[in-house]
Every structure is written in C-alpha cells, then in structure tokens.
Design a protein around this motif. Structure first.
Motif, mmCIF file in Angstrom:
data_model
loop_
_atom_site.group_PDB
_atom_site.id
_atom_site.type_symbol
_atom_site.label_atom_id
_atom_site.label_comp_id
_atom_site.label_asym_id
_atom_site.label_seq_id
_atom_site.Cartn_x
_atom_site.Cartn_y
_atom_site.Cartn_z
ATOM 1 N N PHE A 7 0.781 -1.233 0.000
ATOM 2 C CA PHE A 7 0.000 0.000 0.000
ATOM 3 C C PHE A 7 0.818 1.291 0.000
ATOM 4 O O PHE A 7 0.501 2.216 -0.731
ATOM 5 C CB PHE A 7 -0.931 0.027 1.225
ATOM 6 N N ALA A 22 3.540 2.762 -3.091
ATOM 7 C CA ALA A 22 3.011 2.029 -4.238
ATOM 8 C C ALA A 22 3.597 2.517 -5.552
ATOM 9 O O ALA A 22 3.750 3.722 -5.738
ATOM 10 C CB ALA A 22 1.502 2.186 -4.270
ATOM 11 N N PRO A 23 3.908 1.600 -6.496
ATOM 12 C CA PRO A 23 4.204 2.026 -7.862
ATOM 13 C C PRO A 23 2.893 2.473 -8.520
ATOM 14 O O PRO A 23 1.823 2.264 -7.959
ATOM 15 C CB PRO A 23 4.758 0.757 -8.504
ATOM 16 N N PRO A 24 2.963 3.063 -9.716
ATOM 17 C CA PRO A 24 1.712 3.473 -10.376
ATOM 18 C C PRO A 24 0.765 2.276 -10.487
ATOM 19 O O PRO A 24 1.186 1.190 -10.891
ATOM 20 C CB PRO A 24 2.177 3.927 -11.760
ATOM 21 N N PRO A 25 -0.496 2.438 -10.111
ATOM 22 C CA PRO A 25 -1.417 1.297 -10.147
ATOM 23 C C PRO A 25 -1.756 0.863 -11.573
ATOM 24 O O PRO A 25 -1.675 1.675 -12.503
ATOM 25 C CB PRO A 25 -2.658 1.829 -9.430
ATOM 26 N N LEU A 26 -2.119 -0.404 -11.734
ATOM 27 C CA LEU A 26 -2.593 -0.892 -13.027
ATOM 28 C C LEU A 26 -3.922 -0.210 -13.346
ATOM 29 O O LEU A 26 -4.663 0.168 -12.439
ATOM 30 C CB LEU A 26 -2.798 -2.406 -12.974
ATOM 31 N N PRO A 27 -4.254 -0.064 -14.620
ATOM 32 C CA PRO A 27 -5.538 0.559 -14.974
ATOM 33 C C PRO A 27 -6.699 -0.231 -14.369
ATOM 34 O O PRO A 27 -6.694 -1.463 -14.382
ATOM 35 C CB PRO A 27 -5.560 0.481 -16.501
ATOM 36 N N ASP A 28 -7.670 0.507 -13.827
ATOM 37 C CA ASP A 28 -8.849 -0.119 -13.252
ATOM 38 C C ASP A 28 -9.950 -0.144 -14.308
ATOM 39 O O ASP A 28 -10.065 0.765 -15.115
ATOM 40 C CB ASP A 28 -9.306 0.694 -12.039
ATOM 41 N N GLY A 29 -10.767 -1.208 -14.299
ATOM 42 C CA GLY A 29 -11.846 -1.323 -15.287
ATOM 43 C C GLY A 29 -12.906 -0.258 -15.151
ATOM 44 O O GLY A 29 -13.757 -0.103 -16.014
ATOM 45 N N SER A 30 -12.914 0.473 -14.034
ATOM 46 C CA SER A 30 -13.965 1.465 -13.807
ATOM 47 C C SER A 30 -13.573 2.854 -14.282
ATOM 48 O O SER A 30 -14.250 3.823 -13.983
ATOM 49 C CB SER A 30 -14.280 1.530 -12.310
ATOM 50 N N GLU A 54 -0.074 -8.163 -17.212
ATOM 51 C CA GLU A 54 0.310 -6.749 -17.240
ATOM 52 C C GLU A 54 0.874 -6.311 -15.880
ATOM 53 O O GLU A 54 0.359 -6.710 -14.837
ATOM 54 C CB GLU A 54 -0.929 -5.907 -17.569
ATOM 55 N N ARG A 66 4.550 -6.674 -8.065
ATOM 56 C CA ARG A 66 4.060 -5.824 -6.974
ATOM 57 C C ARG A 66 2.755 -5.122 -7.374
ATOM 58 O O ARG A 66 1.806 -5.036 -6.605
ATOM 59 C CB ARG A 66 5.134 -4.799 -6.615
ATOM 60 N N GLN A 67 2.728 -4.592 -8.605
ATOM 61 C CA GLN A 67 1.503 -3.936 -9.079
ATOM 62 C C GLN A 67 0.340 -4.933 -9.120
ATOM 63 O O GLN A 67 -0.795 -4.608 -8.778
ATOM 64 C CB GLN A 67 1.732 -3.343 -10.472
ATOM 65 N N GLN A 120 -0.795 -5.621 -5.572
ATOM 66 C CA GLN A 120 -1.524 -4.472 -5.043
ATOM 67 C C GLN A 120 -2.940 -4.415 -5.608
ATOM 68 O O GLN A 120 -3.910 -4.205 -4.873
ATOM 69 C CB GLN A 120 -0.776 -3.188 -5.385
ATOM 70 N N ALA A 121 -3.059 -4.587 -6.923
ATOM 71 C CA ALA A 121 -4.386 -4.524 -7.540
ATOM 72 C C ALA A 121 -5.285 -5.628 -6.992
ATOM 73 O O ALA A 121 -6.475 -5.412 -6.724
ATOM 74 C CB ALA A 121 -4.253 -4.650 -9.065
ATOM 75 N N GLN A 152 -6.199 -4.816 -3.255
ATOM 76 C CA GLN A 152 -7.108 -3.675 -3.192
ATOM 77 C C GLN A 152 -8.481 -4.022 -3.758
ATOM 78 O O GLN A 152 -9.500 -3.544 -3.275
ATOM 79 C CB GLN A 152 -6.491 -2.484 -3.925
ATOM 80 N N ARG A 201 -10.837 -1.032 -5.412
ATOM 81 C CA ARG A 201 -10.858 -0.806 -6.861
ATOM 82 C C ARG A 201 -11.800 -1.824 -7.491
ATOM 83 O O ARG A 201 -12.081 -2.869 -6.882
ATOM 84 C CB ARG A 201 -9.466 -0.865 -7.490
ATOM 85 N N GLU A 202 -12.282 -1.476 -8.692
ATOM 86 C CA GLU A 202 -13.326 -2.309 -9.302
ATOM 87 C C GLU A 202 -12.797 -3.628 -9.832
ATOM 88 O O GLU A 202 -13.445 -4.662 -9.724
ATOM 89 C CB GLU A 202 -14.003 -1.540 -10.452
ATOM 90 N N THR A 203 -11.604 -3.604 -10.406
ATOM 91 C CA THR A 203 -11.078 -4.824 -11.008
ATOM 92 C C THR A 203 -9.791 -5.256 -10.319
ATOM 93 O O THR A 203 -9.054 -4.432 -9.798
ATOM 94 C CB THR A 203 -10.779 -4.610 -12.512
ATOM 95 N N GLY A 204 -9.538 -6.555 -10.347
ATOM 96 C CA GLY A 204 -8.300 -7.095 -9.814
ATOM 97 C C GLY A 204 -7.264 -7.184 -10.913
ATOM 98 O O GLY A 204 -7.279 -6.392 -11.852
#
Lengths: 269, 226
Positions: free
Chosen positions: A20, A23-31, B59, B63-64, B67-68, B71, B77-80
């Motif tokens: 947490f 954190a590195p940049p987060p992966l794109p979220d589907g929302s 992708e 670590r990313q 985290q996804a 979370q 967040r909406e997607t894993g």
C-alpha cells in the motif's frame, strides 16, 4: 519485548508497505472509462452498419453478379467449391470474425423457421422474437440464461432472392415467405449496460474489418476460375466485374457513417 | 548439551529448508523450469512449443499485480489483476489454429440456445474439449454430440443405417466414425457405417494415436499470428 516478538508486527509492516504505502503506479482499473454510451445505442448503431453491409452485398453483389455467372452457395467454404456465401452466411462468417476479436460482442442470426435447425430460437428468445415479428421493431432485454444485454433486430425479406431461396430450399420448414416478411432476427449481445466511448468506436472498426475480411475471402474463392469477373473499381451492375474489398467497404462507409454518427450523438433513433 | 545440539540441528534444518525453497523459486523462474510447472504432457503436436507461446506475462510488475488484487479484494478498486501470467483463452489457440469453415466453431456455442451444452461442459471455449497438458488431443467424451443432436432429422437420408435409427438406439459412439467434428481433415464421409472408421481408430485419434481422418487441410501456424 523480546526480538522474536517483534518479527510478526515488523513482517506485517513490511507487507503493508509493499502492498500500500510506497506504491508504484497502479494498473488501470476497469472502472476508469471517462464516458459511455447506453448499450442499446451502440447495438442499434452496429445493427445499422450490419444492415448497410448486408443490403449492399445482397443487392449489388449477389443480385447483380449471379446473373453474370458467379455462384453463391451454402457450401461456399468447401475446398473444391468456387462460390460466394449466401447473404445469411456472409453475416455468419463475419459474426465469427467479430467473436474472435478482443471485444465480447456477440452477433447471431436466428429464426422460428430456420433452414438450419440449430438456428431456431428457443425459450426467452422465441418469446421476444414473437414481439419483434408483431411490432417489426427491435427489442432489448437481458437474457437470463447468459446474463448478457441482448438486442434483437428484425430481419426482413428484403430481396426476391431471400424469398425464393427459403421457399425452395428442401430443408426449409416454411415455404410461403413473402417479400417484406420478418424472416428472423439478428441478435446482438454485450456484457454490460454501457459501452465506453472508445470501445464503441473500436466495435465499428471491428465489425467493418470483419465484413472486409469476409468479402475478401469471397473474392479469393471466386476469382481463381477462368473467365471470372475482374476485381477492381467496377460493380457487377455495370460490368463483368466485382469491386475489390476497399471499394466495397468504401461504399459501406459512405452509406452508413452519417447515420451511425447520428445514432451515437442522438441516442435512440 | 543436548539442548544446544537440538538448537543447532533446528537452525540447520531451517537454513536448509530456506535454501531449498529459494532454489525451487529460482528454478521455477528460469525457462528450463517449465517442465516442473507443467501439470502433464503436452497435447500431441504441442511438444516443441515454448511455455511463453501460450502463457503470456500478465500486465504490470508482480508488486503492481499484488496491489491490484489485494485492493480489489478490499473493495478499493473495481477490477483485480492477473498474477504472473494471463489466463490462456481462446485467442491464444486461435492465433495458431484459426481457419475458415470450422464445422463447430466455439463462438457458436455462446448463443443463448446452447445453454444446455454449456451447462454440461464449457464448449464455448477451446479448453472445454481440449484441455492442455493431458497428453491427448480431446479431453471431452466421444459422445458429446448427443447434447445438441438428439432431435436429428435428416431428410432423404442416404446412409445405412439411417441417422434416425442411430439416434433411436442412442448409438452416439457412431457419430465420429463418419463425421470429423471441426472438419479440418481431407476425410470423405462414408455412406455406410460398415465403411466408416472403427470406434478404436476414433478413440486413438482423440487420444494421442494416428489421425483417423486423413491429413489436415489447414496446418496450424508454427508462429502465433498476433
């Protein structure tokens, strides 16, 4: 506090930081889609694109090239057959290509009286199709068996060849079709109630790409024969010729684009 | 003295275990470790393929991805995210095996009307019938035809015995003796069951034996089309 008793909280702290804190940049979220269209709007636009491509193929390719000796058959994809697809099979082949794309878009053709029994609607789809036939208007619903947003558009007998072929086919369960009848329905499916804007545009490109690839497959199938039509800029209405895929799809885009854009900008037709 | 010895042995055991775990992790990360991770022998024809031809990296960094996933599990967040590798889907198969004129393309089974077939097995996906790492071509039973073709009605049926007879006696082992499911071979359909392929030859074909339907008409691409 002994050193060993610190191991657990320290470990949790490290895991917490790992997951947490820094954190590195987060992966794109589907929302994260910025804007969306209602699925009904997008499927109506795609159905319009489909109508234009199929009508052009039916009237200007099948209707005009057949008298000039080009064959169109059910078994057009068999290796020793040099023929093009019948209009319904042109749609089927294009739909298969769409289904293989990265988008979860479904396109199917069905009827209550199909020549091929596996194309017969059942259950909820049969009920909705009865409404489509009665109203001659599309219907939108969520099919409980698939959980997918589903749109059913009437498929009219738009050319004499549709009626004669279905009435004369030995496997046809109905032999008194008339021009203008609702012979079946094209059914579209999408998993969500909305479609992101960029995805909607990609779907148009995917659908047009599928039509182009199927049309090219048709050209590759019929042109090896001696005396086959010249492929280029001419149409069979005017010459012993067939438009190449670029010319064919150019006409599709020219005919459909304004209406497709109007559907997107204006919502329901 | 005994306690000191026990403590020393315990430390060595922990140390040895740690080294073994690290060694296994390193081995699994190396390309040569693929044979350890593979749950079984490859499908016939896939033996020379590299793991990465089907198992694409997911992708992001590990670590990313973690985290996804965490979370997403906590509703933040909406997607894993896929961890390590992406699931192997139909696209990966089609990249090599795409061809026209498939008699039973998987995409057709996505239609609502094939709900019963999907309930029996996920026929809308390649792996519904072709699970990898089983050492065989087909992992579905050879009688799957009965799910959809139970009401088969062939007009002017030219074959002997008729399809109606075979359906009436529920002889579903006969279908594949004449019919090549995906139509990817030069096979010519027999007009009499007496001239058809034997059940044993069909089963060998579905397993890892010689092809029962003749040479393939469309060879799979050796390099995926991506």
């Amino acid at each position: 506090m002994t050193p060993s008793s610190l191991i657990a909280p320290l470990s949790l702290g490290v895991v917490g930081v790992y997951l947490f804190v820094t954190a590195p940049p987060p992966l794109p979220d589907g929302s994260e889609a910025s804007s969306t269209f209602p699925v009904e709007t997008v499927l109506t636009m795609l159905a319009h694109e489909n109508d234009v491509a199929r009508t052009l193929y039916t009237k200007e390719i099948v209707g005009q090239a057949k008298p000039r000796g080009v064959e169109f058959r059910e078994d057009w994809r068999e290796p020793d057959v040099y023929a093009g697809p019948l209009p319904a099979l042109f749609l089927r082949a294009s739909a298969e290509r769409v289904a293989r794309s990265e988008h979860p878009l479904g396109l199917f053709l069905g009827s209550d009286m199909p020549i091929e029994s596996s194309n017969r609607f059942d259950a909820r789809q049969m009920e909705v199709f009865a409404e489509v036939r009665a109203s001659r208007e599309p219907r939108f619903f969520v099919d409980e068996r698939t959980g997918l947003h589903t749109a059913m558009f009437p498929d009219f007998a738009g050319a004499p060849a549709c009626v004669s072929c279905h009435n004369e086919h030995p496997d046809s369960p109905k032999t008194d079709w008339e021009l203008g009848d609702v012979m079946g329905a094209t059914t579209w499916t999408w998993p969500d109630a909305t479609v992101p804007t960029d995805t909607a545009l990609q779907l148009v490109a995917t659908l047009r790409g599928a039509f182009a690839a199927t049309y090219q497959e048709f050209l590759d199938d019929v042109t090896p024969l001696a005396g086959s039509p010249v492929v280029g800029a001419e149409w069979p209405r005017n010459a012993h010729a067939l438009p190449d895929a670029g010319v064919f799809m150019g006409r599709v885009a020219e005919t459909s684009s304004a209406e497709s854009l109007a559907l997107l900008l204006g919502g329901d037709r | 003295m005994r306690r000191l010895l026990a403590s020393s042995l315990r430390r060595r055991a922990y140390g040895g275990g740690l080294v073994a775990i690290l060694g296994i992790l390193v081995l699994l990360r190396l390309p040569v470790g693929g044979w350890i991770q593979a749950p079984g022998p490859a499908t016939p024809g896939h033996g020379e393929m590299r793991c990465a031809q089907c198992h694409e990296r997911a992708e992001g960094s590990l670590r990313q991805q973690l985290q996804a996933t965490v979370q997403h599990a906590l509703g933040m967040r909406e997607t894993g995210a896929d961890i390590g590798h992406r699931p192997v889907g139909d696209r990966v198969c089609i990249d090599c095996h795409d061809r026209p004129n498939d008699r039973h393309p998987t995409v057709r089974f996505r239609e609502a009307r094939f709900a019963l077939a999907r309930a029996e097995r996920p026929v809308q996906r390649c792996t519904g019938c072709h699970l990898e790492h089983q050492g065989v071509r087909v992992t579905a039973p050879s009688v799957v035809c009965q799910t959809c073709h139970g009401d088969l009605d062939v007009r002017d049926d030219p074959v002997e015995p008729t399809h109606a007879d075979l359906v009436a006696r529920e002889d579903w082992t006969t279908c594949l003796r004449c019919h090549d499911f995906h139509g990817n071979h030069t096979h010519v359909v027999a007009e009499s069951l007496a001239d058809a392929i034997s059940v044993d030859a069909v089963l060998e074909h579905l397993g890892s034996g010689p092809r029962a339907y003749g040479p393939v008409t469309h060879e799979a691409r050796s390099t995926p089309q991506r």
